[in-house]
Design an enzyme around this catalytic site. Structure first.
Site, mmCIF file in Angstrom:
data_model
loop_
_atom_site.group_PDB
_atom_site.id
_atom_site.type_symbol
_atom_site.label_atom_id
_atom_site.label_comp_id
_atom_site.label_asym_id
_atom_site.label_seq_id
_atom_site.Cartn_x
_atom_site.Cartn_y
_atom_site.Cartn_z
ATOM 1 C CB ALA A 62 -0.785 -0.157 0.960
ATOM 2 C CG ASP A 63 2.591 4.819 -1.928
ATOM 3 O OD1 ASP A 63 3.469 5.186 -0.825
ATOM 4 O OD2 ASP A 63 2.730 5.368 -2.492
ATOM 5 C CB THR A 64 -0.843 6.993 1.798
ATOM 6 O OG1 THR A 64 -2.076 5.524 2.381
ATOM 7 C CG2 THR A 64 -2.000 7.720 1.908
ATOM 8 N N GLY A 99 -2.979 4.065 -3.011
ATOM 9 C CA GLY A 99 -3.215 2.206 -3.826
ATOM 10 C C GLY A 99 -2.820 1.727 -3.358
#
Length: 332
Positions: A62-64, A99
């Site tokens: 995950a990437d914020t 994502g």
């Protein structure tokens, strides 16, 4: 923390992927977040396979990111960078994107096979008008330094936020609701027998649709198999779905005859939301109740009873006929 509270058991493996993708090369901010999440997860999957000659069943990456005015804000590199980010957000609304990549791993003859499923979630956040003093007090707390956009909504940063639209946990760092739906979609797809048509009288009333104009274009195609025209009569037929030619009907008494396959045309309609919209409108307008009491009726007669336009009623009835919920007939 979010996944643990959801009851999932897993191992945390920090990725070694260098997050230096060219942001300008992506068409949207969320495309950048998805690709970063995917590369982080792939790096972990490959490294663990090289280490143990086996890989986990699933790796979640995950990437914020925080975006405002087309600018992507990630984690600040120092206090001045944090001040620059928070000043941009001050008194304004911005978007938070996460994502997520779900990498399915399997090994065959020591070879690693990977399959990636990905999605993103967006939440909008509005900051209050904040004083310089308050911004610097928050920065001096140290909290902004490891947070995308320079703030953590789940802790001290919550005092900066005026309102949130969307998934709160997405702002914290992981869209749990969307993720759980994705897991169900990937690992527990509906069985064909569970997709059998529900009788119309078990569909709950819905107040979503206000008029028949909501069924856009729904009558243009589904009824083309019936050449008797839009003014044929209709009657309630909640138990009847025609089976394809060459298949035997089902027998609930256990005679061994296999049920007909689920109609592919109906599945396509459901996937396109046309079927659900038609069913909701028909239930709201009590079309089935009218036909139960006084069938068969012409479209013009039904339109009069439900106080709707004749054209819209014809389109709605055509869709219901295509779904097998009504039968069109030229009987008197």
């Amino acid at each position: 923390e979010i996944l643990s509270h959801a009851g999932l058991r897993f191992e945390v493996v920090p990725s070694r992927f260098k997050e230096k993708l060219d942001k300008a090369s992506f068409p949207t901010p969320y495309a950048y977040a998805i690709e970063t999440a995917k590369q982080k997860a792939l790096e972990v999957a490959r490294r663990m396979h090289q280490k143990d000659l086996r890989a986990p069943d699933v790796v979640i990456g995950a990437d914020t990111i925080v975006t405002i005015g087309g600018l992507i804000l990630e984690k600040p590199v120092d206090k001045q960078d944090a001040y620059r980010m928070l000043s941009r957000l001050n008194g304004k609304e911005h978007s938070v994107f996460t994502g997520v990549a779900i990498v399915h791993c399997c090994t065959t003859d020591a070879q690693l096979d990977l399959e990636v499923s990905e999605f993103h979630e967006e939440t909008t956040v509005k900051f209050s008008e904040l004083s310089e003093e308050l911004l610097w007090e928050y920065i001096d707390s140290g909290e902004p330094m490891d947070k995308a956009g320079g703030y953590g909504i789940q802790a001290l940063g919550g005092m900066l936020v005026e309102h949130v639209r969307g998934d709160f946990l997405n702002v914290v760092g992981f869209p749990l609701n969307h993720f759980c739906k994705k897991l169900v979609e990937l690992y527990s797809p509906p069985r064909r027998e569970d997709l059998q048509r529900v009788k119309h009288d078990s569909i709950p009333p819905v107040d979503t649709f206000e008029n028949l104009s909501d069924v856009e274009g729904s009558g243009s195609d589904p009824a083309q198999g019936d050449d008797r025209g839009g003014h044929g009569r209709a009657e309630a037929d909640g138990d009847r779905t025609p089976a394809p030619a060459g298949t035997q009907g089902t027998d609930s008494n256990g005679t061994g005859e296999s049920p007909p396959p689920f109609p592919a045309g109906l599945l396509e309609l459901i996937d396109g939301f046309k079927a659900s919209k038609a069913l909701f409108v028909a239930c709201k307008l009590h079309v089935f109740d009218v036909l139960k009491e006084d069938a068969p009726l012409k479209a013009v007669d039904i339109a009069g009873k439900i106080d709707a336009s004749v054209c819209g009623t014809e389109r709605l009835l055509d869709v219901c006929v295509a779904l097998g919920l009504l039968e069109k007939t030229d009987r008197g």
